[in-house]
Design a protein around this motif. Structure first.
Motif, PDB file in Angstrom:
ATOM      1  N   GLY A  32     -22.253 -90.229 -39.268  1.00 13.52           N
ATOM      2  CA  GLY A  32     -23.227 -89.546 -38.428  1.00 13.52           C
ATOM      3  C   GLY A  32     -24.215 -90.513 -37.808  1.00 13.52           C
ATOM      4  N   LEU A  33     -24.626 -91.518 -38.588  1.00 14.18           N
ATOM      5  CA  LEU A  33     -25.518 -92.549 -38.062  1.00 14.18           C
ATOM      6  C   LEU A  33     -24.849 -93.302 -36.916  1.00 14.18           C
ATOM      7  N   ILE A  34     -23.590 -93.697 -37.119  1.00 16.36           N
ATOM      8  CA  ILE A  34     -22.852 -94.437 -36.093  1.00 16.36           C
ATOM      9  C   ILE A  34     -22.631 -93.566 -34.857  1.00 16.36           C
ATOM     10  N   SER A  35     -22.297 -92.296 -35.079  1.00 18.34           N
ATOM     11  CA  SER A  35     -22.120 -91.379 -33.951  1.00 18.34           C
ATOM     12  C   SER A  35     -23.405 -91.257 -33.140  1.00 18.34           C
ATOM     13  N   GLY A  36     -24.535 -91.222 -33.847  1.00 18.45           N
ATOM     14  CA  GLY A  36     -25.818 -91.126 -33.160  1.00 18.45           C
ATOM     15  C   GLY A  36     -26.101 -92.335 -32.292  1.00 18.45           C
ATOM     16  N   TRP A  37     -25.712 -93.509 -32.771  1.00 17.47           N
ATOM     17  CA  TRP A  37     -25.905 -94.716 -31.958  1.00 17.47           C
ATOM     18  C   TRP A  37     -25.081 -94.645 -30.678  1.00 17.47           C
ATOM     19  N   LEU A  38     -23.840 -94.153 -30.782  1.00 25.08           N
ATOM     20  CA  LEU A  38     -23.019 -94.031 -29.578  1.00 25.08           C
ATOM     21  C   LEU A  38     -23.619 -93.007 -28.618  1.00 25.08           C
ATOM     22  N   PHE A  75     -15.182 -92.224 -32.516  1.00 24.38           N
ATOM     23  CA  PHE A  75     -15.666 -93.603 -32.500  1.00 24.38           C
ATOM     24  C   PHE A  75     -16.131 -94.030 -33.887  1.00 24.38           C
ATOM     25  N   SER A  76     -16.911 -93.179 -34.552  1.00 27.09           N
ATOM     26  CA  SER A  76     -17.426 -93.534 -35.877  1.00 27.09           C
ATOM     27  C   SER A  76     -16.291 -93.657 -36.889  1.00 27.09           C
ATOM     28  N   GLN A  77     -15.270 -92.826 -36.772  1.00 31.02           N
ATOM     29  CA  GLN A  77     -14.121 -92.928 -37.670  1.00 31.02           C
ATOM     30  C   GLN A  77     -13.368 -94.237 -37.452  1.00 31.02           C
ATOM     31  N   THR A  78     -13.269 -94.669 -36.200  1.00 30.30           N
ATOM     32  CA  THR A  78     -12.610 -95.939 -35.892  1.00 30.30           C
ATOM     33  C   THR A  78     -13.382 -97.109 -36.484  1.00 30.30           C
TER      34      THR A  78
END
Length: 228
Positions: A162-168, A186-189
């Motif tokens: 969720g953190l990574i998704s938020g950055w995108l 994207f975050s899963q990758t």
């Protein structure tokens, strides 16, 4: 992770860090004398297990040794601390959470740098004690764990993604990333790149510094593919 002290659960003030569990995980709302006695025994069990794991190794440590070091019955260790694997996992998670209180990401840094700094934080933590890290990952991924424990681990992974998704999403809103890229995908990758790096090192396939360089290049290529 320096020092021999047993890692402690984070205080409520630190619970805004993305990977922490709710405060209720550690203590009831109203603390009774019985609760304090129970917590005191659990603290001794955790301290004994942490010391034995670090000094003589996970495989050579038994529940009986932990009970003797903590001065409690074997049954008390099983009831309060759970299995040896459960103790190792909870201690590692508490240690990670303890270190995360001091961890900060530069919000102004390029996306690929933020991603690398975040993931390398975990690599550095495991690098400090590779033998215990191998057992921790094996028990986390393949061990016999309760549905509650599995749920907590999935919640941690979901929080990180969720953190990574938020950055995108921020990059997309600023026009620095294509709008058609799904943040969750994207975050899963990104997480898959990290997990491949960690498991390749723990399996002894490549030196960690070589894998770090590969991880950085992989993140750079992934972010480059996002650009409009």
């Amino acid at each position: 992770m320096g020092g021999a002290g047993v890692p402690q659960p984070p205080p409520p003030s630190a619970l805004n860090t993305f990977i922490f569990l709710p405060a209720g995980r550690y203590a009831p709302a109203t603390v009774t004398r019985r609760d304090r006695h129970k917590q005191e025994r659990l603290d001794r069990i955790r301290a004994a297990a942490w010391d034995l794991f670090r000094t003589q190794g996970y495989e050579h440590t038994t529940i009986r040794q932990i009970s003797e070091r903590a001065d409690v019955a074997v049954g008390t260790v099983n009831v309060l601390g759970g299995s040896k694997a459960s103790l190792l996992i909870s201690l590692f998670q508490a240690a990670i959470e303890d270190r995360l209180r001091e961890f900060r990401v530069d919000a102004a840094a390029p996306l690929e740098d933020r991603l690398y700094d975040c993931l390398n934080f975990f690599l550095c933590f495991y690098e400090a004690q590779p033998d215990l890290a191998r057992h921790f990952m094996r028990e986390t991924l393949y061990g016999d764990r309760t549905p509650e424990e599995r749920g907590e681990e999935l919640a941690r992974i979901d929080a990180l993604m969720g953190l990574i998704s938020g950055w995108l999403t921020q990059e997309q809103q600023a026009g620095r990333a294509r709008a058609d890229v799904e943040p969750l995908l994207f975050s899963q990758t990104v997480f898959a790149l990290y997990l491949l790096t960690l498991q390749s090192w723990l399996a002894g396939l490549y030196p960690l510094n070589d894998l770090r360089a590969t991880l950085r290049r992989g993140l750079q290529a992934t972010v480059l593919a996002l650009r409009p």
